[in-house]
Motif scaffolding. Structure first.
Motif, mmCIF file in Angstrom:
data_model
loop_
_atom_site.group_PDB
_atom_site.id
_atom_site.type_symbol
_atom_site.label_atom_id
_atom_site.label_comp_id
_atom_site.label_asym_id
_atom_site.label_seq_id
_atom_site.Cartn_x
_atom_site.Cartn_y
_atom_site.Cartn_z
ATOM 1 N N GLN A 142 42.536 42.173 39.350
ATOM 2 C CA GLN A 142 42.498 43.510 39.948
ATOM 3 C C GLN A 142 41.072 44.061 39.962
ATOM 4 O O GLN A 142 40.647 44.696 40.927
ATOM 5 C CB GLN A 142 43.430 44.478 39.206
ATOM 6 C CG GLN A 142 43.604 45.804 39.906
ATOM 7 C CD GLN A 142 44.164 45.658 41.316
ATOM 8 O OE1 GLN A 142 45.153 44.971 41.545
ATOM 9 N NE2 GLN A 142 43.531 46.294 42.283
ATOM 10 N N THR A 143 40.317 43.814 38.894
ATOM 11 C CA THR A 143 38.918 44.253 38.849
ATOM 12 C C THR A 143 38.116 43.608 39.968
ATOM 13 O O THR A 143 37.293 44.268 40.615
ATOM 14 C CB THR A 143 38.289 43.918 37.481
ATOM 15 O OG1 THR A 143 39.023 44.601 36.466
ATOM 16 C CG2 THR A 143 36.834 44.324 37.415
ATOM 17 N N LEU A 144 38.357 42.325 40.204
ATOM 18 C CA LEU A 144 37.669 41.653 41.315
ATOM 19 C C LEU A 144 38.021 42.316 42.641
ATOM 20 O O LEU A 144 37.137 42.596 43.449
ATOM 21 C CB LEU A 144 38.048 40.170 41.352
ATOM 22 C CG LEU A 144 37.563 39.303 40.200
ATOM 23 C CD1 LEU A 144 38.107 37.884 40.350
ATOM 24 C CD2 LEU A 144 36.049 39.296 40.093
ATOM 25 N N LYS A 145 39.303 42.567 42.849
ATOM 26 C CA LYS A 145 39.742 43.202 44.097
ATOM 27 C C LYS A 145 39.132 44.593 44.249
ATOM 28 O O LYS A 145 38.721 44.980 45.341
ATOM 29 C CB LYS A 145 41.264 43.291 44.139
ATOM 30 C CG LYS A 145 41.930 41.970 44.390
ATOM 31 C CD LYS A 145 43.439 42.103 44.441
ATOM 32 C CE LYS A 145 44.079 40.753 44.656
ATOM 33 N NZ LYS A 145 45.539 40.827 44.689
ATOM 34 N N ASN A 146 39.066 45.346 43.154
ATOM 35 C CA ASN A 146 38.466 46.687 43.196
ATOM 36 C C ASN A 146 36.993 46.631 43.581
ATOM 37 O O ASN A 146 36.456 47.597 44.107
ATOM 38 C CB ASN A 146 38.629 47.391 41.851
ATOM 39 C CG ASN A 146 40.069 47.740 41.553
ATOM 40 O OD1 ASN A 146 40.926 47.722 42.430
ATOM 41 N ND2 ASN A 146 40.345 48.046 40.292
ATOM 42 N N ASN A 147 36.347 45.514 43.299
ATOM 43 C CA ASN A 147 34.944 45.337 43.645
ATOM 44 C C ASN A 147 34.767 44.543 44.936
ATOM 45 O O ASN A 147 33.693 44.000 45.190
ATOM 46 C CB ASN A 147 34.202 44.657 42.494
ATOM 47 C CG ASN A 147 34.046 45.573 41.310
ATOM 48 O OD1 ASN A 147 33.521 46.677 41.439
ATOM 49 N ND2 ASN A 147 34.527 45.148 40.157
ATOM 50 N N ALA A 148 35.830 44.470 45.727
ATOM 51 C CA ALA A 148 35.828 43.796 47.033
ATOM 52 C C ALA A 148 35.454 42.320 46.916
ATOM 53 O O ALA A 148 34.774 41.765 47.778
ATOM 54 C CB ALA A 148 34.897 44.517 48.007
ATOM 55 N N ILE A 149 35.903 41.690 45.834
ATOM 56 C CA ILE A 149 35.670 40.263 45.644
ATOM 57 C C ILE A 149 36.997 39.542 45.831
ATOM 58 O O ILE A 149 37.969 39.807 45.126
ATOM 59 C CB ILE A 149 35.098 39.980 44.240
ATOM 60 C CG1 ILE A 149 33.747 40.673 44.098
ATOM 61 C CG2 ILE A 149 34.988 38.485 43.996
ATOM 62 C CD1 ILE A 149 33.241 40.748 42.690
ATOM 63 N N GLU A 150 37.015 38.650 46.789
ATOM 64 C CA GLU A 150 38.232 37.892 47.086
ATOM 65 C C GLU A 150 38.029 36.445 46.661
ATOM 66 O O GLU A 150 37.001 35.840 46.959
ATOM 67 C CB GLU A 150 38.512 37.948 48.588
ATOM 68 C CG GLU A 150 39.753 37.216 48.989
ATOM 69 C CD GLU A 150 39.992 37.265 50.491
ATOM 70 O OE1 GLU A 150 40.661 36.351 50.990
ATOM 71 O OE2 GLU A 150 39.495 38.196 51.152
ATOM 72 N N LEU B 133 32.338 35.173 37.343
ATOM 73 C CA LEU B 133 31.351 36.252 37.257
ATOM 74 C C LEU B 133 29.941 35.719 37.484
ATOM 75 O O LEU B 133 29.129 36.355 38.167
ATOM 76 C CB LEU B 133 31.454 36.961 35.909
ATOM 77 C CG LEU B 133 32.763 37.720 35.675
ATOM 78 C CD1 LEU B 133 32.817 38.265 34.251
ATOM 79 C CD2 LEU B 133 32.938 38.843 36.683
ATOM 80 N N GLN C 149 28.938 35.072 41.127
ATOM 81 C CA GLN C 149 28.659 36.254 41.936
ATOM 82 C C GLN C 149 27.187 36.660 41.877
ATOM 83 O O GLN C 149 26.748 37.498 42.653
ATOM 84 C CB GLN C 149 29.496 37.432 41.446
ATOM 85 C CG GLN C 149 30.965 37.237 41.621
ATOM 86 C CD GLN C 149 31.718 38.383 40.986
ATOM 87 O OE1 GLN C 149 31.378 39.540 41.199
ATOM 88 N NE2 GLN C 149 32.729 38.071 40.211
#
Length: 140
Positions: free
Chosen positions: A18-26, A115, A118
């Motif tokens: 969810q944290t990845l999604k919140n940071n627009a990381i797919e 991480l 990225q």
């Protein structure tokens, strides 16, 4: 080579995903091979190299993570280092403990690798995993 990539990602925890999604990381996955790393071959390396080259050319890909067994992890990293021009981070990771262990290290190593992939300040092949647990156990 016993756990699929989809199952590995499922083990990351809903909060991390969810944290990845919140940071627009797919996260996108591709299962290139599923084998014991002692059975790694030049043919699999060539296939991996071809797919990495494809993903490195994709503008929407920030970095790449490769899950790998420990037996030939270094050889694969060296092969990739010598054969591909890394224009983005390529991170190999593994697990020292089996997925069935009471406290497996694979999920945290995979989180750390994602991480690290990225990061835009390096463009090379690296290996990322935590051996601290192995050292503590060895000293007791």
């Amino acid at each position: 080579g016993q756990v699929s990539v989809a199952d590995l990602l499922a083990g990351l925890g809903i909060g991390f995903v969810q944290t990845l999604k919140n940071n627009a990381i797919e996260l996108s996955t591709e299962q290139i091979a599923q084998l014991d790393s002692k059975d790694m071959s030049f043919a699999v390396w060539q296939q991996l190299l071809q797919r990495l080259d494809f993903y490195l050319q994709q503008e929407d890909v920030a970095g790449l993570v490769i899950t790998h067994g420990t037996d030939t992890l270094e050889e694969t990293a060296y092969f990739l280092h010598r054969t591909i021009k890394a224009t983005k981070p390529i991170v190999l990771t593994c697990a020292m403990k089996p997925a069935s262990a009471l406290n497996p290290d694979g999920p945290q190593n995979l989180r750390d690798a994602i991480l690290l992939a990225q990061q835009t300040d390096f463009k090379s092949v690296v290996v990322a995993f935590d051996r601290s647990e192995e050292r503590r156990v060895g000293k007791e």
